[in-house]
Design a protein around this motif. Sequence first.
Motif, PDB file in Angstrom:
ATOM      1  N   UNK A  25       0.832  -1.212   0.000  1.00 30.65           N
ATOM      2  CA  UNK A  25       0.000   0.000   0.000  1.00 30.65           C
ATOM      3  C   UNK A  25       0.863   1.258   0.000  1.00 30.65           C
ATOM      4  N   UNK A  26       1.928   1.207   0.793  1.00 27.98           N
ATOM      5  CA  UNK A  26       2.731   2.408   0.979  1.00 27.98           C
ATOM      6  C   UNK A  26       3.511   2.809  -0.271  1.00 27.98           C
ATOM      7  N   UNK A  27       4.152   1.865  -0.926  1.00 22.88           N
ATOM      8  CA  UNK A  27       4.961   2.224  -2.096  1.00 22.88           C
ATOM      9  C   UNK A  27       4.138   2.880  -3.200  1.00 22.88           C
ATOM     10  N   UNK A  28       2.962   2.330  -3.562  1.00 24.50           N
ATOM     11  CA  UNK A  28       2.149   3.045  -4.564  1.00 24.50           C
ATOM     12  C   UNK A  28       1.674   4.419  -4.081  1.00 24.50           C
ATOM     13  N   UNK A  29       1.356   4.540  -2.800  1.00 26.66           N
ATOM     14  CA  UNK A  29       0.915   5.841  -2.270  1.00 26.66           C
ATOM     15  C   UNK A  29       2.046   6.859  -2.346  1.00 26.66           C
ATOM     16  N   UNK A  30       3.251   6.453  -1.956  1.00 27.75           N
ATOM     17  CA  UNK A  30       4.406   7.361  -2.019  1.00 27.75           C
ATOM     18  C   UNK A  30       4.733   7.714  -3.473  1.00 27.75           C
ATOM     19  N   UNK A  31       4.640   6.732  -4.369  1.00 28.35           N
ATOM     20  CA  UNK A  31       4.905   7.001  -5.780  1.00 28.35           C
ATOM     21  C   UNK A  31       3.883   7.978  -6.352  1.00 28.35           C
ATOM     22  N   UNK A  32       2.618   7.789  -5.989  1.00 32.43           N
ATOM     23  CA  UNK A  32       1.554   8.688  -6.448  1.00 32.43           C
ATOM     24  C   UNK A  32       1.825  10.120  -5.972  1.00 32.43           C
ATOM     25  N   UNK A  33       2.161  10.264  -4.687  1.00 37.79           N
ATOM     26  CA  UNK A  33       2.404  11.591  -4.123  1.00 37.79           C
ATOM     27  C   UNK A  33       3.611  12.247  -4.794  1.00 37.79           C
ATOM     28  N   UNK A  34       4.681  11.485  -4.981  1.00 41.59           N
ATOM     29  CA  UNK A  34       5.866  12.048  -5.637  1.00 41.59           C
ATOM     30  C   UNK A  34       5.535  12.447  -7.076  1.00 41.59           C
ATOM     31  N   UNK A  35       4.774  11.599  -7.773  1.00 36.08           N
ATOM     32  CA  UNK A  35       4.385  11.908  -9.148  1.00 36.08           C
ATOM     33  C   UNK A  35       3.585  13.206  -9.209  1.00 36.08           C
ATOM     34  N   UNK A  36       2.648  13.392  -8.268  1.00 38.52           N
ATOM     35  CA  UNK A  36       1.861  14.625  -8.228  1.00 38.52           C
ATOM     36  C   UNK A  36       2.766  15.828  -7.998  1.00 38.52           C
ATOM     37  N   UNK A  37       3.695  15.699  -7.045  1.00 38.10           N
ATOM     38  CA  UNK A  37       4.577  16.826  -6.729  1.00 38.10           C
ATOM     39  C   UNK A  37       5.506  17.145  -7.887  1.00 38.10           C
ATOM     40  N   UNK A  38       6.111  16.121  -8.488  1.00 37.71           N
ATOM     41  CA  UNK A  38       7.027  16.365  -9.607  1.00 37.71           C
ATOM     42  C   UNK A  38       6.281  16.924 -10.813  1.00 37.71           C
ATOM     43  N   UNK A  39       5.043  16.517 -10.992  1.00 38.20           N
ATOM     44  CA  UNK A  39       4.266  16.977 -12.140  1.00 38.20           C
ATOM     45  C   UNK A  39       3.547  18.286 -11.900  1.00 38.20           C
ATOM     46  N   UNK A  40       3.604  18.804 -10.679  1.00 37.13           N
ATOM     47  CA  UNK A  40       2.913  20.053 -10.369  1.00 37.13           C
ATOM     48  C   UNK A  40       1.400  19.915 -10.373  1.00 37.13           C
ATOM     49  N   UNK A  41       0.917  18.696 -10.162  1.00 36.75           N
ATOM     50  CA  UNK A  41      -0.528  18.436 -10.204  1.00 36.75           C
ATOM     51  C   UNK A  41      -1.160  18.638  -8.824  1.00 36.75           C
ATOM     52  N   UNK A  42      -2.471  18.632  -8.822  1.00 37.69           N
ATOM     53  CA  UNK A  42      -3.245  18.763  -7.583  1.00 37.69           C
ATOM     54  C   UNK A  42      -3.905  17.427  -7.298  1.00 37.69           C
ATOM     55  N   UNK A  43      -3.833  17.009  -6.059  1.00 42.91           N
ATOM     56  CA  UNK A  43      -4.470  15.756  -5.647  1.00 42.91           C
ATOM     57  C   UNK A  43      -5.976  15.855  -5.883  1.00 42.91           C
ATOM     58  N   UNK A  44      -6.613  14.779  -6.338  1.00 39.49           N
ATOM     59  CA  UNK A  44      -8.058  14.810  -6.587  1.00 39.49           C
ATOM     60  C   UNK A  44      -8.894  15.087  -5.337  1.00 39.49           C
ATOM     61  N   UNK A  45      -8.324  14.903  -4.172  1.00 43.78           N
ATOM     62  CA  UNK A  45      -9.080  15.201  -2.947  1.00 43.78           C
ATOM     63  C   UNK A  45      -9.294  16.700  -2.757  1.00 43.78           C
TER      64      UNK A  45
END
Length: 126
Positions: A37-57
């Motif tokens: 669970x943790x590795x995909x969550x951390x990867x998702x968060x890093x991807x959002x930050x590196x891409x300058x995106x906003x979390x869907x929440x």
Amino acid sequence: MGARLAADAVLLVHLAFVAFVMLGGLLVARRPRIAWLHLPAAAWAAWLEFGGAICPLTPLENHLRRLAGASGYAGGFVEHYLIPIVYPAGLTVQAQRWLGVLVVAVNLAIYLRIAARQSAEPPRRE
């Protein structure tokens, strides 16, 4: 009232997710299966930050706040709630990328420590 409570619940889930992303590796040290669970969550968060995106929440929380009669906020969750704690100014793309580096670095350090500890332990006999 219901929309405001829902928005507050989304905020709490969002905050819990950020905490899990940053410190979930510590849970993995005790329960290795949590890594799935943790590795995909951390990867998702890093991807959002590196891409300058906003979390869907963030848009979900803003929508619920508007339904409750409050105004939403500009930017993302990190920019609105966390950046004012860490940085005095607004979120820049460069700062967001550094947050992505922080996510990766903290988790890499935790996982390397777990791996080093596991390699130092004698193999279990069953």
